[in-house]
Design a protein around this motif. Structure first.
Motif, PDB file in Angstrom:
ATOM      1  N   VAL A 177      -4.747  14.203   0.258  1.00 29.85           N
ATOM      2  CA  VAL A 177      -5.930  14.967   0.246  1.00 29.85           C
ATOM      3  C   VAL A 177      -7.434  14.171   0.509  1.00 29.85           C
ATOM      4  O   VAL A 177      -7.202  12.965   0.401  1.00 29.85           O
ATOM      5  N   LYS A 178      -8.246  14.868   1.146  1.00 25.13           N
ATOM      6  CA  LYS A 178      -9.170  14.200   1.872  1.00 25.13           C
ATOM      7  C   LYS A 178     -10.033  13.254   0.934  1.00 25.13           C
ATOM      8  O   LYS A 178     -10.204  11.811   1.394  1.00 25.13           O
ATOM      9  N   ASP A 179     -10.564  13.576  -0.345  1.00 23.89           N
ATOM     10  CA  ASP A 179     -11.236  12.762  -1.091  1.00 23.89           C
ATOM     11  C   ASP A 179     -10.266  11.426  -1.656  1.00 23.89           C
ATOM     12  O   ASP A 179     -10.776  10.300  -1.784  1.00 23.89           O
ATOM     13  N   ASP A 180      -8.885  11.579  -1.678  1.00 26.18           N
ATOM     14  CA  ASP A 180      -8.172  10.485  -2.094  1.00 26.18           C
ATOM     15  C   ASP A 180      -7.810   9.510  -0.942  1.00 26.18           C
ATOM     16  O   ASP A 180      -7.812   8.340  -1.048  1.00 26.18           O
ATOM     17  N   LEU A 181      -7.868  10.160   0.208  1.00 27.02           N
ATOM     18  CA  LEU A 181      -7.853   9.176   1.217  1.00 27.02           C
ATOM     19  C   LEU A 181      -8.900   8.263   1.568  1.00 27.02           C
ATOM     20  O   LEU A 181      -8.849   7.213   1.984  1.00 27.02           O
ATOM     21  N   ALA A 182     -10.218   8.917   1.138  1.00 28.82           N
ATOM     22  CA  ALA A 182     -11.558   8.260   1.384  1.00 28.82           C
ATOM     23  C   ALA A 182     -11.420   7.004   0.303  1.00 28.82           C
ATOM     24  O   ALA A 182     -11.864   5.982   0.718  1.00 28.82           O
ATOM     25  N   ILE A 183     -10.891   7.219  -0.925  1.00 30.23           N
ATOM     26  CA  ILE A 183     -10.835   6.176  -1.725  1.00 30.23           C
ATOM     27  C   ILE A 183      -9.909   5.315  -1.470  1.00 30.23           C
ATOM     28  O   ILE A 183     -10.118   3.919  -1.347  1.00 30.23           O
ATOM     29  N   THR A 184      -8.662   5.424  -0.736  1.00 32.17           N
ATOM     30  CA  THR A 184      -7.775   4.523  -0.149  1.00 32.17           C
ATOM     31  C   THR A 184      -8.460   3.675   1.008  1.00 32.17           C
ATOM     32  O   THR A 184      -8.181   2.289   0.728  1.00 32.17           O
ATOM     33  N   MET A 185      -9.066   4.342   1.836  1.00 34.05           N
ATOM     34  CA  MET A 185      -9.598   3.575   2.742  1.00 34.05           C
ATOM     35  C   MET A 185     -10.832   2.750   2.420  1.00 34.05           C
ATOM     36  O   MET A 185     -10.937   1.399   2.872  1.00 34.05           O
ATOM     37  N   ASN A 213       0.795  -1.091   0.085  1.00 27.80           N
ATOM     38  CA  ASN A 213       0.042   0.098  -0.077  1.00 27.80           C
ATOM     39  C   ASN A 213       1.004   1.178  -0.110  1.00 27.80           C
ATOM     40  O   ASN A 213       1.695   1.460   1.067  1.00 27.80           O
ATOM     41  N   GLN A 214       0.703   1.801  -1.153  1.00 28.54           N
ATOM     42  CA  GLN A 214       1.869   3.190  -1.254  1.00 28.54           C
ATOM     43  C   GLN A 214       0.973   4.421  -0.862  1.00 28.54           C
ATOM     44  O   GLN A 214       1.593   5.706  -0.862  1.00 28.54           O
ATOM     45  N   ARG A 244      -6.420   7.296  -7.624  1.00 28.28           N
ATOM     46  CA  ARG A 244      -6.459   8.635  -6.817  1.00 28.28           C
ATOM     47  C   ARG A 244      -6.764   9.673  -7.777  1.00 28.28           C
ATOM     48  O   ARG A 244      -6.474   9.872  -8.991  1.00 28.28           O
ATOM     49  N   LEU A 245      -7.300  10.971  -7.123  1.00 28.84           N
ATOM     50  CA  LEU A 245      -7.734  11.827  -7.920  1.00 28.84           C
ATOM     51  C   LEU A 245      -6.561  13.069  -8.116  1.00 28.84           C
ATOM     52  O   LEU A 245      -6.445  13.749  -9.189  1.00 28.84           O
ATOM     53  N   CYS A 246      -5.850  13.100  -7.039  1.00 26.16           N
ATOM     54  CA  CYS A 246      -4.852  14.191  -6.968  1.00 26.16           C
ATOM     55  C   CYS A 246      -3.464  13.623  -6.663  1.00 26.16           C
ATOM     56  O   CYS A 246      -3.081  12.616  -6.137  1.00 26.16           O
ATOM     57  N   ASN A 247      -2.486  14.587  -6.855  1.00 25.36           N
ATOM     58  CA  ASN A 247      -1.007  14.213  -6.277  1.00 25.36           C
ATOM     59  C   ASN A 247      -0.909  14.070  -4.816  1.00 25.36           C
ATOM     60  O   ASN A 247      -1.908  14.743  -3.999  1.00 25.36           O
ATOM     61  N   TYR A 248      -0.095  13.649  -4.204  1.00 26.47           N
ATOM     62  CA  TYR A 248       0.441  13.708  -2.810  1.00 26.47           C
ATOM     63  C   TYR A 248       0.578  15.325  -2.614  1.00 26.47           C
ATOM     64  O   TYR A 248       0.893  16.132  -3.228  1.00 26.47           O
ATOM     65  N   VAL A 249       0.067  15.235  -1.184  1.00 29.38           N
ATOM     66  CA  VAL A 249       0.516  16.804  -0.778  1.00 29.38           C
ATOM     67  C   VAL A 249       1.579  16.999   0.118  1.00 29.38           C
ATOM     68  O   VAL A 249       2.082  15.875   0.721  1.00 29.38           O
ATOM     69  N   GLU A 265      -0.647   7.893  10.508  1.00 33.10           N
ATOM     70  CA  GLU A 265      -0.757   7.954   9.419  1.00 33.10           C
ATOM     71  C   GLU A 265      -2.284   8.655   9.283  1.00 33.10           C
ATOM     72  O   GLU A 265      -3.092   8.669  10.434  1.00 33.10           O
ATOM     73  N   ASN A 266      -2.647   8.917   8.262  1.00 34.49           N
ATOM     74  CA  ASN A 266      -3.968   9.698   7.935  1.00 34.49           C
ATOM     75  C   ASN A 266      -5.100   8.451   8.049  1.00 34.49           C
ATOM     76  O   ASN A 266      -6.140   8.653   8.564  1.00 34.49           O
TER      77      ASN A 266
END
Length: 387
Positions: free
Chosen positions: A54-62, A47-48, A382-387, A85-86
């Motif tokens: 960001v919030k929406d990408d974290l929701a996808i990951t989870m 899991n990378q 994911r929707l966005c790049n890492y922050v 971690e987030n």
């Protein structure tokens, strides 16, 4: 029609009996790998994601991680987090428990005292789970319990001419038997979306098909990108596919001819039986990961140029209609349907053969990627790049 599966406490049926060692984030992935290496019958993923998102990408990951734990091919899960971690371990536990009541334990590396202490405890939990899993016997269940994922990668013209139509025939057969077939790879509908929309069971479902395509193209436009700059891929073009529209007209054959009864999000579980669409990216490993997280027990994957793709949780049956590819990559390709191109077999005949192959795999036959141990092909969209 029946197959032999493992009935889970949540009522679902698996065709494999894995214990999953699941990392909440990149920082616990290696620890999970080391744990899985200690216990036969345990699998892990890389899991990378899970932090600095960001919030929406974290929701996808989870959602993907919890979906993998809930997949019926998993007996139980040992969840390992780092602690800062987030994707917080306690949040992951709650999310997994909202999807399934299968065995679940949690460890946090920072709380256990480091990697070695975590490995010792996690391996003991996994050892116990594998023993308990071994007591679960296969039982006869109806084919309507099966969820089939379909995907393609390394496509060439033989994919659209033969192997994808064979998968479509398989899809029709399973839907007629009450099972579920998932069509995916949204970007590879572009240019053929009007055909899929006509196949929708209702006008609302047809509009949803247009909507998921428009959303993806609009997302790329906001960052100044054009999907056609990378799709078709160099391999697709070398194989003879020149445009995205050509690719789409071949790719949609995987869905067969039955009405599309539902369109839903990436890594979500279908709510209806029949032919359904999951909104996934065109990157095949990310798409396959989303299908596994959505609960599919088995995947049929077409390829013209060849691929070794596998999955740690869900067996991936790879088929080709390119005779040269099959001869060069026999150790990767499970089913050769090039006899259609040669005029020796019909799509219907090969559809029946493929259905029998799916049933054999559901009953325990290992696919070639499983035999080779190619079982860590994981990517999370994911929707966005890492922050």
């Amino acid at each position: 029609m029946k197959f032999l599966g493992y009935r889970r406490p949540d009522g679902k049926v698996g065709i494999r009996n894995h214990v999953l060692i699941l990392p909440t984030c990149a920082c616990s992935s290696e620890t999970c790998r080391l744990v899985a290496n200690q216990v036969k019958g345990a699998v892990s993923i890389i899991n990378q994601n899970g932090c600095a998102q960001v919030k929406d990408d974290l929701a996808i990951t989870m959602n993907v991680l919890s979906g993998l734990a809930a997949n019926p091919n998993v007996y139980g899960t040992v969840l390992i987090g780092l602690g800062c971690e987030n994707a917080q371990p306690d949040d992951m536990v709650r999310l997994i428990k909202s999807k399934t009541n299968k065995p679940l334990v949690k460890l946090v590396i920072q709380e256990e005292g480091g990697t070695l202490a975590t490995i010792r405890k996690a391996a003991a939990y996994a050892y116990e789970m594998v023993q308990e899993a071994s007591k679960v016997k296969r039982e006869e269940v109806d084919i309507s319990e099966l969820i089939l994922g379909t995907n393609c990668g390394g496509s060439d013209p033989t994919s659209g001419i033969a192997s994808n139509p064979v998968v479509g025939n398989l899809s029709d057969r399973l839907v007629d038997l009450g099972a579920t077939s998932i069509l995916c790879e949204t970007t590879e509908f572009i240019g053929a979306e009007h055909i899929l929309a006509k196949q929708a069971a209702t006008p609302e479902i047809g509009e949803k098909i247009y909507e998921i395509i428009e959303n993806y193209e609009n997302h790329l436009r906001t960052v100044g990108e054009n999907l056609r700059n990378g799709n078709p891929s160099p391999g697709n073009k070398a194989g003879g596919i020149t445009t995205l529209e050509e690719k789409a007209l071949g790719a949609i054959h995987k869905g067969g001819t039955r009405p599309i009864v539902e369109v839903f999000g990436y890594a979500e579980a279908p709510k209806k039986k029949g032919l359904v669409i999951m909104d996934t990216p065109d990157y095949d490993i990310a798409s396959v990961t989303g299908i596994a997280a959505g609960g599919a027990q088995v995947m049929v994957f077409t390829t013209g140029r060849g691929t070794p793709t596998g999955n740690p949780i869900m067996p991936v049956i790879k088929i080709t209609a390119n005779k040269y590819t099959y001869e060069k990559m026999k150790d990767n390709i499970d089913v050769d349907v090039s006899s259609i191109i040669n005029g020796e077999k019909s799509i219907e005949e090969m559809g029946e053969i493929l259905l029998n192959e799916v049933l054999e795999v559901a009953n325990g036959k290992l696919v070639k990627s499983e035999v080779l141990g190619i079982n860590n092909d994981i990517a999370i969209s994911r929707l966005c790049n890492y922050v």
